[in-house]
Design an enzyme around this catalytic site. Structure first.
Site, PDB file in Angstrom:
ATOM      1  N   THR A 179      -0.951  -7.891   0.756  1.00  0.00           N
ATOM      2  CA  THR A 179       0.382  -7.369   1.065  1.00  0.00           C
ATOM      3  C   THR A 179       1.077  -8.367   1.992  1.00  0.00           C
ATOM      4  OG1 THR A 179      -0.246  -6.191   3.086  1.00  0.00           O
ATOM      5  CG2 THR A 179      -0.598  -5.036   0.983  1.00  0.00           C
ATOM      6  N   TYR A 198       0.464  -7.324  17.609  1.00  0.00           N
ATOM      7  CA  TYR A 198       0.168  -6.547  16.401  1.00  0.00           C
ATOM      8  C   TYR A 198      -1.088  -5.700  16.608  1.00  0.00           C
ATOM      9  CZ  TYR A 198      -1.138  -5.376  11.618  1.00  0.00           C
ATOM     10  OH  TYR A 198      -1.499  -4.693  10.484  1.00  0.00           O
ATOM     11  N   ILE A 226       0.828  -1.204   0.000  1.00  0.00           N
ATOM     12  CA  ILE A 226       0.000   0.000   0.000  1.00  0.00           C
ATOM     13  C   ILE A 226       0.864   1.257   0.000  1.00  0.00           C
ATOM     14  CG2 ILE A 226      -1.640   1.340   1.393  1.00  0.00           C
ATOM     15  CD1 ILE A 226      -2.880  -1.344   2.244  1.00  0.00           C
TER      16      ILE A 226
END
Length: 270
Positions: free
Chosen positions: A201, A172, A21
């Site tokens: 991604t 995360y 991105i």
């Protein structure tokens, strides 16, 4: 009748702009005529990203490479100083750089859990270090590329480094919640956070087996960079829709508490 004055070229810094991105965001912004400061973790990755951007049609004269390994906060400071020196006016900062938390807990040289530092603390430090350029012209923006996974998270206030109980997903998610909360800090510029969608991604395995194209995610980020898009300060966007963030992210006391914690963690790295 005199002609209208030309619109000043905008300058945008995109972190994590070597792939996914981030790279697509840099490409789209360059295609709009913006001057794009392309962040890479090192020179080799940055040169490769610039080469691909030019091959995709970007004007090389409007691309400026800066490097910093976000697992080292001294490099973040040095990069911020260079950006401020070379670009005294910064219209948009896109805090996009992120890593997946490793299977095994990993601590940076600064003493922070890797994903908490790269995904949040580095963005926090960089934004504050660039306060001068961001405040130089009215209407500047900070777009924090976060995640819907922040809704599953909590900040482990007594153990933000996850030394006692580590889970890569929890670590995360905590980093994404912190970034979302940080978007509500009061500042002279407009800050927002966005979940750009589940995209194909390097982070895809954290979410699903398939996702949207990185370009589709970047289009949603670039929309928030556009001065023609009216933003709600501190808001969270899910793709193109204004969306409620996790309730804890909406608490002013939590914003203040997180910023105190971040100030403490980045100051100990000096």
């Amino acid at each position: 009748m005199p002609s209208a004055a030309p619109t000043a070229t905008r300058t945008v810094l995109v972190t994590g702009a070597t792939s996914g991105i981030g790279w697509e965001t840099a490409r789209l912004l360059a295609g709009r005529g913006d001057t794009v400061v392309v962040h890479a973790p090192d020179r080799a990755a940055g040169d490769d990203a610039i080469t691909r951007l030019v091959a995709a049609g970007a004007d090389a004269r409007r691309l400026h490479l800066v490097t910093a390994d976000f697992s080292r906060l001294d490099e973040v400071r040095a990069m911020a100083a260079r950006v401020a020196d070379e670009h005294p006016v910064l219209d948009v900062l896109v805090n996009n750089a992120a890593v997946a938390s490793p299977e095994q807990r990993t601590v940076t040289a600064d003493g922070n859990e890797l994903s908490f530092q790269v995904n949040f603390l580095a963005a926090y430090l960089l934004t504050h270090e660039l306060a001068g350029p961001l405040g130089a012209r009215p209407g500047s923006r900070v777009v924090n590329v976060s995640s819907s996974m922040h809704r599953t998270a909590s900040i482990s206030w007594n153990d933000p480094q996850r030394a006692r109980r580590y889970s890569r997903l929890a670590a995360y998610a905590q980093s994404q919640l912190a970034l979302t909360i940080f978007s509500r800090e009061q500042a002279p510029w407009t800050s927002v956070s966005i979940h750009p969608g589940v995209c194909d991604t390097a982070l895809l395995p954290l979410y699903a087996h398939e996702g949207d194209s990185p370009e589709a995610g970047a289009e949603r980020v670039v929309r928030l960079c556009d001065p023609g898009t009216e933003l709600v300060p501190g808001a969270y966007y899910d793709r193109t829709a204004l969306s409620p963030a996790a309730p804890v992210a909406m608490e002013d006391r939590t914003v203040r508490r997180l910023c105190r914690l971040a100030d403490q963690l980045v100051s100990t790295s000096r």
